[in-house]
Scaffold this motif. Structure first.
Motif, PDB file in Angstrom:
ATOM      1  N   CYS A  83      41.631  53.635  52.630  1.00 13.58           N
ATOM      2  CA  CYS A  83      40.359  54.343  52.620  1.00 13.58           C
ATOM      3  C   CYS A  83      40.265  55.211  51.372  1.00 13.58           C
ATOM      4  O   CYS A  83      41.274  55.594  50.778  1.00 13.58           O
ATOM      5  N   ASP A  84      39.028  55.543  51.032  1.00  9.04           N
ATOM      6  CA  ASP A  84      38.849  56.512  49.952  1.00  9.04           C
ATOM      7  C   ASP A  84      39.122  57.916  50.504  1.00  9.04           C
ATOM      8  O   ASP A  84      39.480  58.077  51.673  1.00  9.04           O
ATOM      9  N   GLU A  85      38.938  58.914  49.637  1.00  2.47           N
ATOM     10  CA  GLU A  85      39.312  60.267  50.047  1.00  2.47           C
ATOM     11  C   GLU A  85      38.437  60.791  51.186  1.00  2.47           C
ATOM     12  O   GLU A  85      38.783  61.755  51.855  1.00  2.47           O
ATOM     13  N   ARG A  86      37.315  60.129  51.425  1.00  3.91           N
ATOM     14  CA  ARG A  86      36.423  60.540  52.509  1.00  3.91           C
ATOM     15  C   ARG A  86      36.689  59.774  53.802  1.00  3.91           C
ATOM     16  O   ARG A  86      35.972  59.916  54.787  1.00  3.91           O
ATOM     17  N   GLY A  87      37.684  58.879  53.760  1.00  4.50           N
ATOM     18  CA  GLY A  87      38.021  58.137  54.985  1.00  4.50           C
ATOM     19  C   GLY A  87      37.257  56.841  55.172  1.00  4.50           C
ATOM     20  O   GLY A  87      37.307  56.241  56.243  1.00  4.50           O
ATOM     21  N   ARG A  88      36.555  56.394  54.103  1.00  5.20           N
ATOM     22  CA  ARG A  88      35.794  55.142  54.191  1.00  5.20           C
ATOM     23  C   ARG A  88      36.621  53.995  53.637  1.00  5.20           C
ATOM     24  O   ARG A  88      37.273  54.131  52.582  1.00  5.20           O
ATOM     25  N   VAL A  89      36.534  52.877  54.296  1.00  2.00           N
ATOM     26  CA  VAL A  89      37.308  51.721  53.854  1.00  2.00           C
ATOM     27  C   VAL A  89      36.940  51.342  52.418  1.00  2.00           C
ATOM     28  O   VAL A  89      35.777  51.436  52.022  1.00  2.00           O
ATOM     29  N   ILE A  90      37.942  50.899  51.677  1.00  3.65           N
ATOM     30  CA  ILE A  90      37.710  50.408  50.317  1.00  3.65           C
ATOM     31  C   ILE A  90      37.578  48.888  50.386  1.00  3.65           C
ATOM     32  O   ILE A  90      38.553  48.188  50.664  1.00  3.65           O
ATOM     33  N   PRO A  91      36.365  48.359  50.177  1.00  2.00           N
ATOM     34  CA  PRO A  91      36.161  46.913  50.356  1.00  2.00           C
ATOM     35  C   PRO A  91      37.100  46.063  49.493  1.00  2.00           C
ATOM     36  O   PRO A  91      37.547  44.996  49.935  1.00  2.00           O
ATOM     37  N   ALA A  92      37.406  46.526  48.306  1.00  2.00           N
ATOM     38  CA  ALA A  92      38.298  45.736  47.445  1.00  2.00           C
ATOM     39  C   ALA A  92      39.671  45.566  48.097  1.00  2.00           C
ATOM     40  O   ALA A  92      40.328  44.533  47.943  1.00  2.00           O
ATOM     41  N   ASP A  93      40.094  46.582  48.811  1.00  4.19           N
ATOM     42  CA  ASP A  93      41.385  46.480  49.502  1.00  4.19           C
ATOM     43  C   ASP A  93      41.305  45.445  50.619  1.00  4.19           C
ATOM     44  O   ASP A  93      42.252  44.689  50.852  1.00  4.19           O
TER      45      ASP A  93
END
Lengths: 569, 569
Positions: free
Chosen positions: B288-298
């Motif tokens: 996730c990014d620093e806001r807790g949202r999934v990183i689609p590229a991951d």
């Protein structure tokens, strides 16, 4: 965007703008409401009036709750709204008035069990009962009408002549317990927010394990949302015990695992097999004798067969009180085989577990103390309101080991209390409804002895029915001999079928008798009883007694009603 | 045999032998009860007395329910007992009196949120509150005392300062709905015994699907016992869609299947993976990014990696409103990948689904209409009493196909009504609690617009909190920027830690701050808020607002209380 995105609310009345009007108009004048009131016995006010106390009640409008005009009150006027306390109390008392009227009528044999309508009729909106949801709020007056209508078109499962399901009756203490539970509105996952309920669950589960016969009541358990889920737990825990690596690696880490259960057992074992990744094919159905009890020799033959194919027999479900016949599998003989072949023994006592409370009948579950896990639904034979189902596990730690994921936001190890009381990580659920309180309260109020009396009485009633019809003209028993549980299974033969030799035509016609009678019963609303086919047997009635309100006269009524409705078929 | 086999009941009083005694003695004189009464605001009688209507009430003992002496009444004297109607009504009104007192106090800020005791204290029996079950029945007087004590030692989850869980508040309409539901005491599995509730469920689910954005509200769904089970359904249905043979043959019939979900997502996806036979190893956690949202590229990298290993990526869970941060995964970007790689897209909107009701906030779930299934818990952000969780499925027939076992005794094809209305074979449960009515009734009473207002208000309150503390001395935000949901995550730094450079000692000490403050909060009973660590971040507070009773003053109070309790740590 969404078709039902909320519309603007410009035209709404001001919150808190109008309530507690003088009793000049209001919902008593509405047709629908009047109609319902005359049907279910009049409002609280009307009843009080007939007792000549209305004059007293009228002197102080704070006292008589029907003084409130709900037509200009809305949900937003209730607590937590400013000045919301008074309308909240008035509204809740009005709801309670509707409910107590309903309860009164539920126990009144002159009331119908149901007022049947087809789905399309209810969907079209009978007498203004509109099920559709809308963007704008409705008044509390309308909400009260909706409550009345909901009960009006429902089924009185507590009626003395409702015999349709294994769960029936309306226990007043249990009901009070549910009202309290919903008022407390909390969640079982942590001691932190459900301290009393968590301890009640713990003590009650221990008591149940003692009654099962596990030394000192040791072991584990949890209340789950019904017997099917309890049975699913048993399969999960068995798998975890023998193949803990499945939790991390999946079913591919285990050999082909086989579950055994009888052809008369509840379908939830197959559902569990499908859901948990075993596959229904690997749920082997065992043959039963003519009474619906598993034949242990068939189990052993099928275990051997599975082993010869290279599969691993994992789990046997023994049913204590089958759904249709009320049969009790021979637990001891099954336990012997489970020991011999190192298998998990589960006893599905969802329906029959209640008999453990009776010194007279608990021998039917003899051997249950040898089980590794037990399903027991107090919401069936013990008359506890829905839902109340327990899964009991003899070995401590397995439930937790099987299910725990250690979510940091719920199960912090650094709380100030003993966190072993937190139950959430034993469950496949996260939030878990409080199912314990009503049961605990009933146990307090009835005592173990009260449950025993209830169970003995139900079994006596079913014996009465069995004795009454076994030699009666026009009846054929589905299996011979006295039923083990309260299930009495029989065919009713209309005069036109009596004396006809067994042949496909007779079978075909007999198959249609029970559905026809049942449909007429529901249309007339007089009583309800279940029917189904079983194996190669055509539709027959399955009578069950778990309702504490039922008496011999209700059994007589059922028989008369079947004959009245069925005589010309 | 069992240790707790019921003992003989020779000494029991006669049923129906004594009730409705004159008001000379009774439970008002019991210490425990008096104690509780003074704490939660006095009995109904006492309150009426203070309003000078007692004299009126006393004239007719049928009217004043506290006239009844419950000390010689037992459960067996209530309905269905002969002459049981009057004591039943009196008893239920007394219970309602206890409950309405509790409700009144719940909304009163001068009342504590909880009266904390450790498990061993409650087990020892405080002030005579005895949790143990016994063989003999207790009087209704004692049962009423037990009800009071149960509420006294519980947690007021509806209190304006209860912020501890995603579910909080006590909606009066919802509560009335629950009271009615438990009075109706029926089961969702067939239209036969729950005609009105089954239709309400159908219409409400359709409305929810419309709001999700599926054309015409088409699709399927069911209310389940909580978000974890709803998420489990989504995995089951996805597996059935792509590998229907797993139902019969088990997981060995499928290749190694991979589920994806974010490291911030709810643990129920992992629980489902473990239970359903995938294995937790095959539940891949996404960064996730620093806001807790999934990183689609991951996600894409991990899909490709799984495929390269020969595994089959099956399912992605996108979280709409994560438990701790309240983060919304970018659904559209995830949906693109699901389309590209032919995977099932589930949106876990257990917590964030409610925002769909708000025109202002629903953009945060943009793309949800592309999901194959959605979890949405009205019992969280929409304030519906526990439990109320829906699993929505876009393709019709999958739920039924996945779960049906066609049990003959429940789902007879030859009923007189359209049996497609029977819902039981869609469920993994057999019996299913009626969770719909309270929600339906709330929707009627508030309208879609009422839910919208509630949600907007909660988000405004959390914005108020965020604005208040983001630059306040002694606070550090766990992530930067305005929260997407009502979750505000922050550290409180006592003066002793301020200015200390980041080092292991500071981290270790900071880790202990939130648990200490929380423990003191609970001991003093003033408010409750959650805390937890997350990843490499030490314990921090997670504030959430879903309680309609909360106001800015309660937010202010929380901050003051944290500072009061934490200043000397």
């Amino acid at each position: 965007m969404a078709a039902s995105a909320p519309s603007s609310s410009a035209a709404e009345p001001e919150p808190n703008s109008a309530y507690l009007r003088p009793p000049t108009s209001g919902f008593l004048q509405k047709n629908n409401s009047l109609d319902e009131k005359s049907r279910i016995g009049g409002s609280f006010k009307e009843r009080q009036s007939s007792k000549n106390v209305l004059s007293c009640e009228n002197r102080d409008p704070r006292f008589g709750h029907t003084e409130t005009d709900f037509s200009n009150l809305f949900a937003r006027d209730l607590l937590p709204a400013k000045n919301g306390e008074e309308p909240t109390m008035q509204f809740l008392l009005e709801v309670v008035d509707i409910l107590t009227n309903y309860i009164r009528k539920t126990f009144d044999r002159s009331t119908k069990v149901l007022d049947f309508h087809h789905p399309h009729q209810l969907l079209e909106g009978i007498e203004g009962f509109n099920l559709e949801l809308s963007d704008q709020p409705e008044s509390l007056e309308q909400i009260l009408v909706d409550c009345r209508d909901t009960l009006k078109y429902g089924v009185r499962t507590g009626h003395p002549r409702f015999f349709n399901q294994l769960s029936s009756g309306l226990d007043i203490i249990g009901l009070a317990g549910e009202w309290l539970t919903s008022t407390a509105n909390t969640n079982m996952f942590t001691y932190e927010i459900a301290p009393v309920f968590v301890l009640m669950e713990q003590l009650t589960l221990k008591k149940m394990r003692e009654i099962v016969g596990w030394p000192g009541g040791e072991g584990d358990g949890i209340f789950s949302p019904g017997g099917a889920i309890s049975n699913m737990y048993s399969v999960m825990v068995a798998r975890y015990k023998y193949y803990p690596e499945v939790k991390t690696k999946g079913m591919s880490a285990a050999p082909r695992l086989i579950l055994f259960t009888s052809e008369h057992s509840h379908y939830s074992i197959k559902k569990a097999g499908a859901a948990l990744g075993f596959g229904v094919e690997n749920v082997i159905l065992l043959k039963c004798d003519e009474r619906g009890r598993v034949i242990p020799a068939d189990l052993e033959a099928k275990i051997i067969d599975a082993k010869q194919k290279g599969y691993v027999p994992l789990f046997v479900n023994a049913t204590a009180g089958s759904t249709v016949y009320g049969a009790f599998d021979p637990i001891n003989e099954i336990a012997d085989l489970c020991e011999k072949y190192n298998m998990w023994l589960h006893v599905d006592g969802a329906w029959g577990g209640g008999l453990l409370m009776s010194r007279k009948h608990r021998h039917k579950l003899s051997g249950i103390e040898r089980a590794n896990s037990v399903t027991w639904n107090p919401h069936k034979m013990m008359g506890v309101p829905l839902q109340c189902s327990a899964i009991l596990v003899r070995e401590k730690g397995l439930l937790q080991g099987c299910n725990q994921m250690c979510a940091g936001y719920l199960f912090q190890p650094d709380k100030q209390y003993d966190v072993t009381y937190d139950t959430g990580d034993k469950a496949i659920q996260c939030g878990r409804h409080v199912d314990i309180f009503k049961f605990w309260l009933m146990w307090k109020a009835k005592g173990t002895s009260g449950f025993e009396q209830h169970i003995n009485k139900c079994l006596e009633l079913s014996e009465y029915l069995y004795t009454k019809i076994k030699n009666r003209e026009g009846y054929e028993m589905v299996f011979q001999g006295e039923p083990q549980h309260t299930n009495v299974c029989f065919w009713y033969l209309p005069p036109s079928l009596r004396g006809m030799p067994d042949c496909p035509e007779r079978r075909e016609r007999l198959h249609k008798v029970a559905p026809k009678i049942k449909a007429m019963m529901m249309e007339s609303g007089t009583t309800m009883v279940g029917y189904q086919p079983q194996g190669d047997k055509v539709n027959f009635f399955r009578m069950v007694v778990s309702n504490p309100a039922a008496t011999k006269s209700d059994i007589d009524f059922l028989i008369e009603e079947i004959e009245r409705l069925g005589q010309d078929l």
